[in-house]
Write a protein that holds these residues in place. Structure first.
Motif, PDB file in Angstrom:
ATOM      1  N   ASP A 147      76.999  59.594 -52.170  1.00 31.12           N
ATOM      2  CA  ASP A 147      75.947  60.270 -51.407  1.00 31.12           C
ATOM      3  C   ASP A 147      74.684  59.421 -51.406  1.00 31.12           C
ATOM      4  O   ASP A 147      74.273  58.919 -52.445  1.00 31.12           O
ATOM      5  CB  ASP A 147      75.632  61.628 -52.041  1.00 31.12           C
ATOM      6  N   LEU A 148      74.065  59.298 -50.212  1.00 34.86           N
ATOM      7  CA  LEU A 148      72.911  58.415 -50.067  1.00 34.86           C
ATOM      8  C   LEU A 148      71.664  59.184 -49.629  1.00 34.86           C
ATOM      9  O   LEU A 148      71.753  60.249 -48.998  1.00 34.86           O
ATOM     10  CB  LEU A 148      73.216  57.314 -49.040  1.00 34.86           C
ATOM     11  N   GLN A 195      71.727  63.240 -39.247  1.00 34.81           N
ATOM     12  CA  GLN A 195      72.827  62.656 -38.474  1.00 34.81           C
ATOM     13  C   GLN A 195      73.444  61.456 -39.176  1.00 34.81           C
ATOM     14  O   GLN A 195      74.637  61.205 -39.058  1.00 34.81           O
ATOM     15  CB  GLN A 195      72.328  62.236 -37.085  1.00 34.81           C
ATOM     16  N   ALA A 196      72.589  60.710 -39.907  1.00 35.71           N
ATOM     17  CA  ALA A 196      73.094  59.540 -40.640  1.00 35.71           C
ATOM     18  C   ALA A 196      73.838  59.959 -41.901  1.00 35.71           C
ATOM     19  O   ALA A 196      74.362  59.114 -42.625  1.00 35.71           O
ATOM     20  CB  ALA A 196      71.936  58.602 -40.989  1.00 35.71           C
ATOM     21  N   GLY A 197      73.864  61.277 -42.173  1.00 44.39           N
ATOM     22  CA  GLY A 197      74.614  61.771 -43.323  1.00 44.39           C
ATOM     23  C   GLY A 197      73.868  61.694 -44.637  1.00 44.39           C
ATOM     24  O   GLY A 197      74.469  61.844 -45.703  1.00 44.39           O
ATOM     25  N   LEU A 198      72.552  61.462 -44.576  1.00 40.29           N
ATOM     26  CA  LEU A 198      71.782  61.361 -45.820  1.00 40.29           C
ATOM     27  C   LEU A 198      71.609  62.745 -46.444  1.00 40.29           C
ATOM     28  O   LEU A 198      71.503  63.743 -45.734  1.00 40.29           O
ATOM     29  CB  LEU A 198      70.412  60.733 -45.549  1.00 40.29           C
ATOM     30  N   GLU A 225      71.221  71.103 -43.993  1.00 42.86           N
ATOM     31  CA  GLU A 225      71.783  70.648 -45.255  1.00 42.86           C
ATOM     32  C   GLU A 225      70.861  69.668 -45.967  1.00 42.86           C
ATOM     33  O   GLU A 225      70.888  69.538 -47.175  1.00 42.86           O
ATOM     34  CB  GLU A 225      73.100  69.906 -44.985  1.00 42.86           C
ATOM     35  N   ILE A 226      70.067  68.955 -45.178  1.00 41.70           N
ATOM     36  CA  ILE A 226      69.316  67.845 -45.746  1.00 41.70           C
ATOM     37  C   ILE A 226      68.049  68.335 -46.458  1.00 41.70           C
ATOM     38  O   ILE A 226      67.389  69.263 -45.994  1.00 41.70           O
ATOM     39  CB  ILE A 226      68.981  66.812 -44.648  1.00 41.70           C
ATOM     40  N   GLU A 227      67.734  67.689 -47.576  1.00 45.78           N
ATOM     41  CA  GLU A 227      66.483  68.002 -48.280  1.00 45.78           C
ATOM     42  C   GLU A 227      65.379  67.086 -47.762  1.00 45.78           C
ATOM     43  O   GLU A 227      65.567  65.869 -47.679  1.00 45.78           O
ATOM     44  CB  GLU A 227      66.648  67.788 -49.796  1.00 45.78           C
ATOM     45  N   LEU A 282      67.374  53.748 -40.802  1.00 50.56           N
ATOM     46  CA  LEU A 282      67.206  54.859 -41.737  1.00 50.56           C
ATOM     47  C   LEU A 282      68.350  54.837 -42.747  1.00 50.56           C
ATOM     48  O   LEU A 282      69.517  54.786 -42.369  1.00 50.56           O
ATOM     49  CB  LEU A 282      67.235  56.150 -40.910  1.00 50.56           C
ATOM     50  N   GLY A 283      68.006  54.829 -44.027  1.00 50.03           N
ATOM     51  CA  GLY A 283      69.027  54.873 -45.076  1.00 50.03           C
ATOM     52  C   GLY A 283      69.755  53.565 -45.305  1.00 50.03           C
ATOM     53  O   GLY A 283      70.363  53.365 -46.344  1.00 50.03           O
ATOM     54  N   ARG A 284      69.729  52.665 -44.334  1.00 53.53           N
ATOM     55  CA  ARG A 284      70.514  51.441 -44.432  1.00 53.53           C
ATOM     56  C   ARG A 284      69.663  50.179 -44.486  1.00 53.53           C
ATOM     57  O   ARG A 284      70.171  49.083 -44.707  1.00 53.53           O
ATOM     58  CB  ARG A 284      71.501  51.349 -43.246  1.00 53.53           C
ATOM     59  N   GLY A 285      68.365  50.323 -44.217  1.00 57.09           N
ATOM     60  CA  GLY A 285      67.491  49.160 -44.263  1.00 57.09           C
ATOM     61  C   GLY A 285      67.965  48.068 -43.322  1.00 57.09           C
ATOM     62  O   GLY A 285      68.276  48.320 -42.159  1.00 57.09           O
ATOM     63  N   LEU A 286      68.057  46.850 -43.823  1.00 55.62           N
ATOM     64  CA  LEU A 286      68.496  45.714 -43.006  1.00 55.62           C
ATOM     65  C   LEU A 286      70.020  45.652 -42.936  1.00 55.62           C
ATOM     66  O   LEU A 286      70.581  44.722 -42.366  1.00 55.62           O
ATOM     67  CB  LEU A 286      67.927  44.405 -43.577  1.00 55.62           C
ATOM     68  N   GLY A 287      70.680  46.637 -43.541  1.00 52.02           N
ATOM     69  CA  GLY A 287      72.138  46.687 -43.481  1.00 52.02           C
ATOM     70  C   GLY A 287      72.771  46.897 -44.842  1.00 52.02           C
ATOM     71  O   GLY A 287      73.775  47.591 -44.968  1.00 52.02           O
ATOM     72  N   GLY A 288      72.174  46.336 -45.868  1.00 49.21           N
ATOM     73  CA  GLY A 288      72.789  46.380 -47.195  1.00 49.21           C
ATOM     74  C   GLY A 288      72.244  47.457 -48.121  1.00 49.21           C
ATOM     75  O   GLY A 288      72.723  47.620 -49.236  1.00 49.21           O
ATOM     76  N   LEU A 289      71.232  48.188 -47.651  1.00 50.35           N
ATOM     77  CA  LEU A 289      70.573  49.157 -48.544  1.00 50.35           C
ATOM     78  C   LEU A 289      71.470  50.368 -48.811  1.00 50.35           C
ATOM     79  O   LEU A 289      72.070  50.915 -47.894  1.00 50.35           O
ATOM     80  CB  LEU A 289      69.255  49.622 -47.907  1.00 50.35           C
TER      81      LEU A 289
END
Ligand code: AMP
Ligand code: ZN
Ligand code: FE
Ligand code: FE
Length: 287
Positions: A2-3, A28-31, A56-58, A260-267
């Motif tokens: 979970d991210l 939507q990004a599942g965070l 669902e999201i906080e 969002l949540g992924r930064g430049l891709g690797g986050l």
């Protein structure tokens, strides 16, 4: 795994999505959680919190305060997470920052005009759409006018701390910002320490000093932190008794490389970090 994403900006400061849109995009990004951390303002928080209701999201109410940094014109940033955004002491501190901006922005416009660039406050205010005006909005106007090719050039040639249209802005010393955040129940966290470009020893000294002033955490996971920086910050946090946080610094189309949540891709910011941050918040709120 979970991210989560504990560092984002909206149209209340210099992001391109409204607070409700950021919350929606994060869901939507599942965070599992998203913190709204606009620069020096909590104006987006009511809308963001309302948008999360029934979902669902906080949504973690937050802010990102620019503070003084010894020996640097650029300053540094302290995040406050889980704040009471109606706390009177917090609001009067933020008001002071708004007043400082209100004085500074016309001076930037004036400097640009002296440099031969016909920039008006009306233009930047229209662009900010009622949100807080900052240098990124001036940069955007310069791009639209065709005076520069992109925002990077706008900063490099005109708006950066060493450039001719730069006007310094009032900043709180870190201890004062940490104190007013704590009084509002917020967990104070040093944002993106990797961007300070300090050697490990100097970074540890800085974190130690800020901890004595009431800092509670460090943003180890960040879009522009490489894995070595992430590890270093996590180990410094453990040694100093600070909690670890993480976020992308999402700005929507205003920083299109950062997702969002992924930064430049690797986050990847694990949702398990929230427990530690919440625990500090409960302690502060009970003080
Ligand atoms: P302000 O709060 O008005 O001083 O503007 C600060 C914001 O400008 C920062 O949060 C960054 O998003 C942006 N910024 C600062 N320096 C640069 C730069 N060199 N290039 C692009 N954006 C920058
Ligand atoms: Zn920003
Ligand atoms: Fe920042
Ligand atoms: Fe930020």
């Amino acid at each position: 795994m979970d991210l989560i994403d504990l560092h984002t900006h909206t149209t209340a400061s210099d992001g391109s999505l409204t607070p409700a849109q950021v919350v929606q995009a994060a869901a939507q990004a599942g965070l599992k959680a998203v913190a709204i951390t606009d620069h020096d303002t909590v104006a987006g928080l009511d809308q963001a919190l309302a948008a999360s209701r029934g979902g669902e999201i906080e949504v973690v109410p937050g802010v990102e305060i620019s503070v003084e940094r010894r020996g640097s014109r650029a300053g540094m940033h302290i995040l406050g997470l889980y704040l009471d955004h109606r706390h009177p002491g917090l609001l009067s501190a933020l008001e002071r920052l708004q007043e400082a901006r209100a004085r500074r922005n016309p001076q930037i416009a004036q400097r640009l005009r002296e440099l031969g660039l016909a920039v008006s406050m009306e233009q930047v205010e229209a662009l900010a759409g009622g949100g807080q005006v900052g240098r990124p909005h001036f940069a955007q106007v310069l791009v639209q006018m065709g005076a520069v090719a992109d925002r990077g050039e706008a900063f490099a040639r005109y708006l950066a701390a060493d450039a001719p249209a730069y006007v310094p802005k009032f900043r709180f010393p870190p201890d004062e910002a940490i104190a007013f955040l704590r009084r509002a129940g917020a967990v104070p966290i040093l944002a993106h320490p990797g961007l300070l470009r300090l050697r490990p020893r100097a970074l540890e000294e800085l974190l130690g000093r800020l901890k004595e002033q009431g800092l509670e955490g460090v943003e180890a996971y960040y879009s522009e932190h490489d894995p070595a920086t992430e590890r270093l910050l996590a180990s410094l946090a453990a040694r100093l008794g600070l909690v670890v946080s993480g976020g992308s610094d999402f700005h929507g189309a205003n920083k299109p490389d950062i997702a969002l949540g992924r930064g430049l891709g690797g986050l990847r910011v694990p949702a398990t970090l929230l427990a530690g941050i919440r625990q500090r918040h409960r302690r502060l709120a009970g003080e």
